[in-house]
Design an enzyme around this catalytic site. Structure first.
Site, PDB file in Angstrom:
ATOM      1  N   HIS A   1     -14.596 -22.450 -22.147  1.00  0.00           N
ATOM      2  CA  HIS A   1     -14.207 -23.610 -22.960  1.00  0.00           C
ATOM      3  C   HIS A   1     -13.657 -23.158 -24.311  1.00  0.00           C
ATOM      4  O   HIS A   1     -12.564 -23.580 -24.726  1.00  0.00           O
ATOM      5  CB  HIS A   1     -15.428 -24.513 -23.149  1.00  0.00           C
ATOM      6  CG  HIS A   1     -15.212 -25.674 -24.080  1.00  0.00           C
ATOM      7  ND1 HIS A   1     -15.060 -26.964 -23.635  1.00  0.00           N
ATOM      8  CD2 HIS A   1     -15.134 -25.742 -25.449  1.00  0.00           C
ATOM      9  CE1 HIS A   1     -14.882 -27.778 -24.665  1.00  0.00           C
ATOM     10  NE2 HIS A   1     -14.935 -27.056 -25.784  1.00  0.00           N
ATOM     11  N   GLU A   2     -14.405 -22.317 -24.998  1.00  0.00           N
ATOM     12  CA  GLU A   2     -13.982 -21.866 -26.327  1.00  0.00           C
ATOM     13  C   GLU A   2     -12.743 -20.998 -26.269  1.00  0.00           C
ATOM     14  O   GLU A   2     -11.954 -20.962 -27.216  1.00  0.00           O
ATOM     15  CB  GLU A   2     -15.123 -21.118 -27.023  1.00  0.00           C
ATOM     16  CG  GLU A   2     -16.375 -21.955 -27.255  1.00  0.00           C
ATOM     17  CD  GLU A   2     -16.104 -23.229 -28.041  1.00  0.00           C
ATOM     18  OE1 GLU A   2     -15.140 -23.244 -28.841  1.00  0.00           O
ATOM     19  OE2 GLU A   2     -16.846 -24.201 -27.844  1.00  0.00           O
TER      20      GLU A   2
ATOM     21  N   HIS B   1      -9.708 -23.187 -26.732  1.00  0.00           N
ATOM     22  CA  HIS B   1      -9.428 -23.477 -28.139  1.00  0.00           C
ATOM     23  C   HIS B   1      -8.826 -22.250 -28.828  1.00  0.00           C
ATOM     24  O   HIS B   1      -7.849 -22.355 -29.581  1.00  0.00           O
ATOM     25  CB  HIS B   1     -10.722 -23.859 -28.875  1.00  0.00           C
ATOM     26  CG  HIS B   1     -11.291 -25.183 -28.457  1.00  0.00           C
ATOM     27  ND1 HIS B   1     -10.530 -26.317 -28.330  1.00  0.00           N
ATOM     28  CD2 HIS B   1     -12.570 -25.549 -28.167  1.00  0.00           C
ATOM     29  CE1 HIS B   1     -11.307 -27.335 -27.969  1.00  0.00           C
ATOM     30  NE2 HIS B   1     -12.547 -26.889 -27.859  1.00  0.00           N
TER      31      HIS B   1
END
Length: 438
Positions: free
Chosen positions: A24-25, A28
């Site tokens: 997920h990170e 980003h």
């Protein structure tokens, strides 16, 4: 051995959780770097740092509490109207805004003026914030497709697995002894009276060919009274004549899946056998679509589930099978999965589905248009785009960046609600967990 497999299942789920968070990170991080936003930190976990290293301008590391992760971007919020980032106020709500603004600038360095998050166009900010949840969606789809197409899903068939001895309403089932559920006063099940046996394959119902379990189940529920059922037993066709009775049974949806509630319907009294059936691509996509709908419905229904969670946590009420679970509850289920007396491939696929479901939940949850979630920042960027385009159409001055920091008081309230709900789920997961058998 069971204890060892349970611990192994918990460890495997924890690893899957950490990979999902890091993935997920990474979404980003990669898009932020693509748009030249400076990212000082990429961390998996919270609390004290247990390992880190610097590569370029970013510190990568792991923290002690594996319950989340984050990247820190420079300039998440624009400066105040006075151009300053460290003004203070006696108002507690205003202080929240100013503290958030100061934190966004705490690592500002010369040259960062053009590398701050808020200076990027709204569509770029939307991509950066959407990339994290989208990575979870990609992982969920990949895991689900791998299981559905490569292994398959359990599907109920028209083969009799077990014949019930008696008629028991759905409401009374949980109150009975699992090994000896029938009471002398219970009526004999119609299937037993008619002579059904385990292994019978039902091929006709009331002179109509039987297609699949869902169609047969509907026919039985709608067919109260005398019926004619043709089964294949030991290679021979045999006609049985049960009298279908009325019973309180579990409610089903249009696809034959069990849902909350009960209904009065026809009852024959046998359990269908199941088998693993691989799905094609189209069926797999449709199945994932159904899972996504269920996920959205579950998210919408969270507020009304709070009383049941509270009663399960503090009043000893029975925990419902579809009750919300936190990380601890999901890890316990992961431990139960590995402790099942099932073939190893079945346990592995169930664990993969569990991790896939966690990633789907992460995607749906983070898309809520509320700060501090990713969806809140996406909503702020979209609103800024609308304001600026409207100003251009009506030939008004550019209103400038939308100050998301002004929403921080609301973000703290939302975060407080989320934290309170998480603690309630945690307590329920510890004292009254959802069990795989339920």
């Amino acid at each position: 051995m069971t204890a060892l497999m349970t611990v192994l299942g918990i460890v495997v789920f924890a690893v899957g959780l950490m990979v999902s968070i890091a993935w997920h990170e990474l979404g980003h991080l990669s898009t932020a770097k693509l748009f030249k936003i400076r990212v000082p930190q990429y961390m998996v976990g919270f609390g004290p740092t247990i390992w880190s290293r610097h590569k370029g301008e970013t510190e990568y590391g792991f923290k002690a509490v594996p319950l989340g992760g984050y990247i820190r971007m420079i300039g998440m919020f624009p400066p105040g109207a006075d151009g300053k980032v460290s003004a203070r106020s006696t108002s507690p709500w205003r202080s929240m805004i100013e503290d958030a603004r100061s934190a966004a600038y705490e690592e500002l360095q010369p040259g960062d003026e053009t590398r701050m998050f808020y200076t990027r166009k709204p569509w770029k900010r939307v991509i950066v914030m959407f990339a994290g949840p989208f990575m979870n969606l990609i992982l969920a789809v990949a895991l689900f497709l791998g299981v559905f197409m490569g292994f398959g899903i359990s599907m109920r068939t028209t083969v009799v697995s077990q014949v019930s001895d008696c008629v028991i309403s759905q409401a009374d089932t949980a109150k009975r002894d699992v090994n000896n559920p029938c009471l002398p006063s219970d009526p004999v099940a119609p299937a037993k009276t008619a002579g059904f046996k385990a292994g019978d394959k039902i091929v006709e119902f009331n002179d109509q060919p039987v297609g699949d379990w869902n169609a047969l189940s509907k026919d039985i529920r709608d067919g109260i009274g005398p019926a004619s059922v043709v089964v294949v037993r030991d290679g021979q066709r045999l006609t049985l004549h049960p009298t279908i009775t009325t019973n309180t049974v579990a409610k089903t949806d249009s696809d034959g899946n069990y849902v909350d509630g009960t209904v009065k319907a026809g009852f024959l009294g046998f359990s269908p056998a199941s088998h693993i059936q691989p799905l094609g691509f189209t069926d797999s996509v449709n199945h994932m679509g159904d899972m996504a709908k269920q996920g959205v419905n579950s998210l919408i229904s969270l507020p009304k589930r709070i009383p049941d969670l509270w009663n399960a946590a503090f009043n000893g009420a029975q925990r419902k099978p579809d009750s919300p679970m936190g990380v601890v509850g999901a890890a316990r289920v992961g431990g139960e999965v590995f402790a099942l007396q099932e073939p190893a491939i079945n346990r592995v696929m169930t664990m993969v589905m569990l991790v896939g479901g966690f990633n789907l939940s992460l995607f749906l949850f983070n898309m809520l248009p509320l700060l501090p979630l990713d969806g809140g920042h996406i909503a702020g960027a979209l609103w800024e785009s609308v304001r600026r385009k409207a100003a251009k159409v009506f030939r008004k001055p550019d209103p400038g960046p939308f100050d998301v920091a002004k929403l921080m008081p609301i973000a703290y309230v939302v975060a407080g609600i989320f934290v309170s709900f998480t603690l309630l789920v945690l307590i329920a997961d510890v004292v009254n967990p959802v069990k795989l058998s339920s």
